[in-house]
Design an enzyme around this catalytic site. Sequence first.
Site, PDB file in Angstrom:
ATOM      1  N   LYS A 620       0.786  -1.243   0.000  1.00  0.00           N
ATOM      2  CA  LYS A 620       0.000   0.000   0.000  1.00  0.00           C
ATOM      3  C   LYS A 620       0.813   1.285   0.000  1.00  0.00           C
ATOM      4  O   LYS A 620       0.295   2.366   0.272  1.00  0.00           O
ATOM      5  CB  LYS A 620      -0.995   0.052   1.194  1.00  0.00           C
ATOM      6  N   THR A 621       2.088   1.165  -0.311  1.00  0.00           N
ATOM      7  CA  THR A 621       2.916   2.368  -0.266  1.00  0.00           C
ATOM      8  C   THR A 621       3.147   2.957  -1.659  1.00  0.00           C
ATOM      9  O   THR A 621       3.890   3.930  -1.815  1.00  0.00           O
ATOM     10  CB  THR A 621       4.282   2.057   0.375  1.00  0.00           C
ATOM     11  N   SER A 718      -5.208   2.386   4.559  1.00  0.00           N
ATOM     12  CA  SER A 718      -5.315   2.024   3.142  1.00  0.00           C
ATOM     13  C   SER A 718      -5.415   0.511   2.999  1.00  0.00           C
ATOM     14  O   SER A 718      -6.200  -0.009   2.204  1.00  0.00           O
ATOM     15  CB  SER A 718      -4.088   2.563   2.390  1.00  0.00           C
TER      16      SER A 718
HETATM   17  N1  LIG Z   1       0.565   6.860  -9.543  1.00  0.00           N
HETATM   18  C1  LIG Z   1      -0.226   6.180  -8.719  1.00  0.00           C
HETATM   19  N2  LIG Z   1      -1.349   5.605  -9.148  1.00  0.00           N
HETATM   20  C2  LIG Z   1      -2.133   4.914  -8.281  1.00  0.00           C
HETATM   21  N3  LIG Z   1      -1.863   4.770  -6.986  1.00  0.00           N
HETATM   22  C3  LIG Z   1      -0.751   5.335  -6.511  1.00  0.00           C
HETATM   23  C4  LIG Z   1       0.098   6.069  -7.352  1.00  0.00           C
HETATM   24  N4  LIG Z   1       1.123   6.508  -6.600  1.00  0.00           N
HETATM   25  C5  LIG Z   1       0.909   6.100  -5.359  1.00  0.00           C
HETATM   26  N5  LIG Z   1      -0.224   5.386  -5.299  1.00  0.00           N
HETATM   27  C6  LIG Z   1      -0.739   4.771  -4.072  1.00  0.00           C
HETATM   28  O1  LIG Z   1      -0.440   3.392  -4.158  1.00  0.00           O
HETATM   29  C7  LIG Z   1      -1.337   2.746  -3.282  1.00  0.00           C
HETATM   30  C8  LIG Z   1      -1.324   1.286  -3.606  1.00  0.00           C
HETATM   31  O2  LIG Z   1      -0.072   0.828  -3.189  1.00  0.00           O
HETATM   32  P1  LIG Z   1       0.533  -0.510  -3.711  1.00  0.00           P
HETATM   33  O3  LIG Z   1       0.575  -0.511  -5.158  1.00  0.00           O
HETATM   34  O4  LIG Z   1       1.845  -0.655  -3.018  1.00  0.00           O
HETATM   35  O5  LIG Z   1      -0.515  -1.546  -3.160  1.00  0.00           O
HETATM   36  S1  LIG Z   1      -0.365  -3.136  -3.117  1.00  0.00           S
HETATM   37  O6  LIG Z   1       0.317  -3.419  -1.929  1.00  0.00           O
HETATM   38  O7  LIG Z   1       0.342  -3.567  -4.297  1.00  0.00           O
HETATM   39  O8  LIG Z   1      -1.748  -3.591  -3.094  1.00  0.00           O
HETATM   40  C9  LIG Z   1      -2.636   3.433  -3.477  1.00  0.00           C
HETATM   41  O9  LIG Z   1      -3.312   3.347  -2.269  1.00  0.00           O
HETATM   42  P2  LIG Z   1      -4.868   3.584  -2.133  1.00  0.00           P
HETATM   43  O10 LIG Z   1      -5.044   5.053  -2.438  1.00  0.00           O
HETATM   44  O11 LIG Z   1      -5.233   3.279  -0.754  1.00  0.00           O
HETATM   45  O12 LIG Z   1      -5.528   2.700  -3.122  1.00  0.00           O
HETATM   46  C10 LIG Z   1      -2.238   4.858  -3.873  1.00  0.00           C
HETATM   47  O13 LIG Z   1      -2.504   5.766  -2.887  1.00  0.00           O
END
Ligand SMILES: Nc1ncnc2c1ncn2[C@@H]1O[C@H](COP(=O)(O)OS(=O)(=O)O)[C@@H](OP(=O)(O)O)[C@H]1O
EC number: 2.8.2.8
Length: 892
Positions: A620-621, A718
Amino acid sequence: MLKRELIRFFGSLTRWFSFKHRSLLRTLLLILALSVVTSFYFVYYVMQPPRLSQKAQPPVPHIRCLSDPDLVNPELQAPGKHKSSERLQLAHRALLVVEAPNSRNGRKLKHFLNSLRIEVKVVSKSKTIPSLSNKKSARYAVIVFENYNSYLKLDSWNRQLIDKYCRDYHVGIVGFIRPPREDGTHVSHIDGYHLTLQYRLELEDMKLNFDSYVWRVLKPGEVWKGFLPGKWSVFHSNHSTYQNLAYSRLSSRYLEFGVSEDSHLKGFKFVTAVMDKGEIDGIPKILFGYDLNFWLHTVMMMDTLSYLSFGKLELSLDRYIQVDVDDIFVGKEGIRMTVDDVEALVSTQDRLQKDVDGFLFNLGYSGGFYLSGNDEEDEGDKKLLDYRNKFRWFSHMWKHEQPHKFSVEYVENSMRLNKAFAEEHKILVYGQYTVAPHHSGVYPVHEPMYKLWKEVWGVKTTSTEEYPKLMPAWQRRGFIHSGVMVLPRQTCGLFTSTIFTSDYQGGLQGLDVAIQGGETFQTILTNPISIFMTHLSNYGNDRLALYMLESLVSFLKCWTNFKLLSLPPVELGFKYFEMFPQEKEPIWTNPCDYYRHKELWPVNKTCDRLPNFIIVGPQKTGTTALYSFLNRHSSVKSNKPSPKSFEEIQFFNTNNYYLGLDWYMDFFPQRSKPNETLLFEKSANYFDSEVVPKRVAALVPRAKIVIILMNPIKRAHSWYYHMRYHKDPTALNTSFHDVITANEYAPAKVKRLQMRCLSPGLYAQHLVRWLDYFPAKQIHIIHSDELKNDPVSVMESLQKFLHVEPLINYARYLRYDPGKGFYCVVQDSGQMECLGKSKGHRYPPMDKATERYLRRYYKKNNTNLSKLLSSFNTEVPEWLRQDLKEIPAGKS
Ligand SMILES: Nc1ncnc2c1ncn2[C@@H]1O[C@H](COP(=O)(O)OS(=O)(=O)O)[C@@H](OP(=O)(O)O)[C@H]1O
């Protein structure tokens, strides 16, 4: 020399003939001389008779116990029982205080302790003593001083700390006496301890105090004959706290150098090891007058550890021995077994069975070489078959081929031919055990071989010297792969080419040293289960394997209380992993990082299909966004997606790890440009997994590690909504507040969800674990907020850290999408590609009470994180600065 003499002789003879009158007589004389010389040359250089005479007289085992005549009834000497019924909380660990970080004796002590599978914490005498206890339990079951003087000279603070710890937890001290540097000192007195030390004596012979209850492995009735190595310190005391453990006498060699011969000096008057029962200061100690470089001290040390730790640091007295005779039928003509050799094998086995319960030689055969010796040796082959039922047979390959070098079809055919050979010759093969020629395919694992082993033979156990590496031998371990138990194996110093005593380093004397306390003895001493690999040629010729085994067993019987046993290989495998369950899991290493492994790695495979860097999370980072940004670079390539876990392989943290290296490597593309393409994977659960850093470091020690950190409170929030998005029933039925505040009475499902929600955010705790395996300069930390708001800068510094070429300007490839609310990737076509709906979705804000709760929860860890971040090339992020400011320390 001889050749030169002959040439000179011929030269003068020819000259003589050319200058004098030639006559028939002279011609005849010349012919006679020539024939004498030629036959001499032939016998001397060509026939080489000495080898034949060696073969005629294999050495005879000669070890006899030299029991001490003072010992009235050796049968009454039962091994000491050290296990205590008291509930002592001692860890299976030793603290070793060394003179300097790399001191020779310190290293030797550490290796010896490790070979007994004792975890060791090493500290230099100049460093602060580490924390010794853990609330109610002692972190170290004994404390060992490489130089006992360092203990005596500890500053009062550390001395009090150690003494109190030893008294509170009943922990003993082991110390080795080193003579003081000043050359003149020959005697010194230890104040307050009623103990006098005499230094630098040359000694010979040793016997043990058979009344001491320290002995457990050692059978104390024996006398060691011979000069002791080096110069010794000896102990003198009349105080009742001391019990003498070992005695020696002044070297007769020493007496020759002018010291008057006093008859009492020749007796066993010199005490070379003592036990201090602790009557003076309440701390039991065992002190040695010389280091571990005398074989008897290794056994005494083993008993010392057991005694002082109340049995915590001890191994069972059972010693399992398996002897494999490899390469049956394979040997070259001239060095194979004859009928007499086979008879000797059978009669030795009969004798060994009396001392080693259940002993049988395991014969590993390659049928393709049956009857391929000279006539005498072919009779030997037939004799082996006559005695087929006296041994346990296991299969090799038909012609001893190394499986990793051939096609699957060829290897299968070879296995089946060998099986048919056994059927034809009515050999009852123990198919559940096998050994691969030259370790091929066992480690590094060649998957097709494991598969065929199971299909053709139903193999359950094998052995190798290659895991994790051939050297050092004491570090060899076992593992289980694909249902096959792989056990560590020892060489016992005999190789295929060791066929005559003269082939052994140091000749027969060298072999005797290895058996009588040396390398071969040490193998049995430190390994409750020893698998010895020997070869057919060691049983013909000088029959060195028979000599070695009989001598070893006699020596063990004289000196130790070991119970010698043998088991069929599969039962032995079960026994091994019952004793060492922690070894069941393999640790994969890079086959190309070690030259011996590289030779066993199929030529059509590379080690190139492994990541150069890994994004380890936490979840989620923004890991997926970073993954997609990196893939936009032409020199960076990620893994192909997994059918089960999409872009994440999840190899190092799940059961996928047991599927092996081939499985993992298949996810990565062949590099189009070997040194220019960087491969990577991201699995966001790696960060907080206990096992992952160790596994990653073993396989790709030079890989760079990328970690993204965000406010752990937001991360937890998140993650909770991520679980709801994926319809996790517990998350759907429990509020975020209830999840994070769940107490010990909450349902197990909620507690589990809570753990997975909160634990990854304990960043400091996890980072420390990564730092145990990777230097800080190999780890790159990205701040999640920056990745979200300014990904172009983040990508620039990441490229620099990874040394990616060319360094590209991501401003051309990333663009903010107002609809999505995040940066997205710009494709060559100009189209924007954003992450799917599951990333960056909307959810209600966190209520203040919940946030406060979490702030307190993470407070301590965040404080530690702010300190830890200074080791990395990174700033303290804004959220952390704020967080530390808002809640005063100590309110967590
Ligand atoms: N460019 C871009 N596009 C979309 N999302 C972005 C981006 N950069 C950072 N984030 C943040 O990434 C969060 C999801 O993190 P991860 O990809 O590490 O999640 S996971 O662990 O693979 O499920 C996701 O968390 P949530 O907002 O809670 O969905 C986003 O806040």
